[in-house]
Enzyme design. Structure first.
Site, short mmCIF file in Angstrom:
data_model
loop_
_atom_site.label_atom_id
_atom_site.label_comp_id
_atom_site.label_asym_id
_atom_site.label_seq_id
_atom_site.Cartn_x
_atom_site.Cartn_y
_atom_site.Cartn_z
CG HIS A 11 -1.84 1.07 1.37
ND1 HIS A 11 -1.86 1.93 2.45
CD2 HIS A 11 -2.85 1.46 0.57
CE1 HIS A 11 -2.84 2.80 2.32
NE2 HIS A 11 -3.47 2.54 1.18
CD GLU A 38 -2.75 2.00 -3.22
OE1 GLU A 38 -3.73 2.74 -3.35
OE2 GLU A 38 -1.78 2.27 -2.48
CG ASP A 40 -3.38 6.70 -3.41
OD1 ASP A 40 -4.44 6.08 -3.48
OD2 ASP A 40 -2.58 6.59 -2.45
CG HIS A 53 -3.59 9.09 0.14
ND1 HIS A 53 -4.21 9.85 1.12
CD2 HIS A 53 -4.41 8.04 -0.09
CE1 HIS A 53 -5.35 9.29 1.45
NE2 HIS A 53 -5.50 8.19 0.74
CD GLU A 121 -7.68 5.17 -4.09
OE1 GLU A 121 -8.56 5.95 -3.66
OE2 GLU A 121 -6.91 4.53 -3.36
#
Length: 265
Positions: A11, A38, A40, A53, A121
């Protein structure tokens, strides 16, 4: 790790050990054996996709203000590491702690040549709306990743809490898998239905605790489940009992070690 084990995703690169969304964090997570990572993405004022993020810069840099109001050059001048405790104890190369663009991350992952999985994301709401997904798909096309094939060096999946963002991805690049992120389930999801062609749900660990039958309902409807953010041993045990497909964690090394200690299945 057995193929029957869930995939482990770092993450934000593995946000516990090293500063989140820095190349140092992503390299560490992959060295620890993570199946994927992962990130953002947000758009800068001059149209670049950057891995940050928060809407604002205050928490993870020495800057202030909105990411979307800054140019790439303005963002690149900031410090993204000194806020994290690891900055005082680890000798982190400057090149590995500067602003991480999605382009730099894709280059780094492609250079590893390991078939790394990348969860991207798209953050909403955004002042740039649909441009976030359009720019993302344009970049993935440049890298040859908009129409996935099994031997791609990077295998991309796009995630969002915004159902319309997933709809845009499905329209622009229908071959890219999508994950519908969930913290509060909308009507229908508890019966296993996901919007706009998403095949994977991304429930929070809190939602899994509150609705212990959710993963079973999703599985019965033919959907997978990637759960975030799984950092504690009791939560690892919970999602393993639920037979989830992916674990998104700030502690990839810890989760991998836990999985490797399980008896063969």
């Amino acid at each position: 790790m057995s193929p029957s084990r869930p995939l482990v995703f770092a993450h934000r690169g593995g946000a516990e050990a090293l500063p989140e969304h820095t190349l140092a964090a992503y390299v560490r997570a992959l060295d620890e054996g993570a199946d994927g990572v992962e990130c953002d993405v947000r758009l800068t004022r001059d149209g670049h996709l950057v891995c940050v993020h928060d809407r604002r810069l205050n928490r993870t840099s020495n800057g202030t203000g909105l990411v979307s109001a800054k140019t790439l050059a303005e963002l690149d001048a900031l410090d993204y590491a000194s806020w994290h405790p690891a900055a005082a104890t680890e000798d982190l190369p400057v090149e590995h702690t500067r602003l991480l663009t999605l382009e730099r991350l894709l280059d780094a992952l492609r250079d590893r040549g390991l078939g790394v999985r990348l969860l991207i994301e798209t953050k909403h709401p955004s002042r740039y709306g649909a441009d976030v997904e359009r720019r993302l798909v344009e970049m993935l096309r440049r890298y040859g990743l908009a129409e996935p094939v099994p031997d791609d060096p990077v295998r991309v999946t796009v995630m969002s809490f915004a159902a319309l963002a997933l709809r845009r991805i499905r329209t622009l690049a229908p071959g890219i898998p999508t994950v519908y992120l969930l913290e509060i389930p909308p009507p229908g999801v508890r019966r296993g239905r996901l919007p706009f062609g998403a095949k994977i749900a991304g429930p929070s660990i809190g939602l899994i605790r509150a609705r212990p039958n959710l993963v079973e309902s999703l599985r019965a409807a033919g959907h997978g489940a990637y759960v975030w953010t799984v950092n504690r041993e009791e939560d690892v045990n919970l999602v393993l009992a639920q037979r989830v497909d992916g674990i998104i964690t700030d502690r990839p090394g810890f989760v991998i070690d836990r999985l490797e200690k399980l008896p063969p299945v």
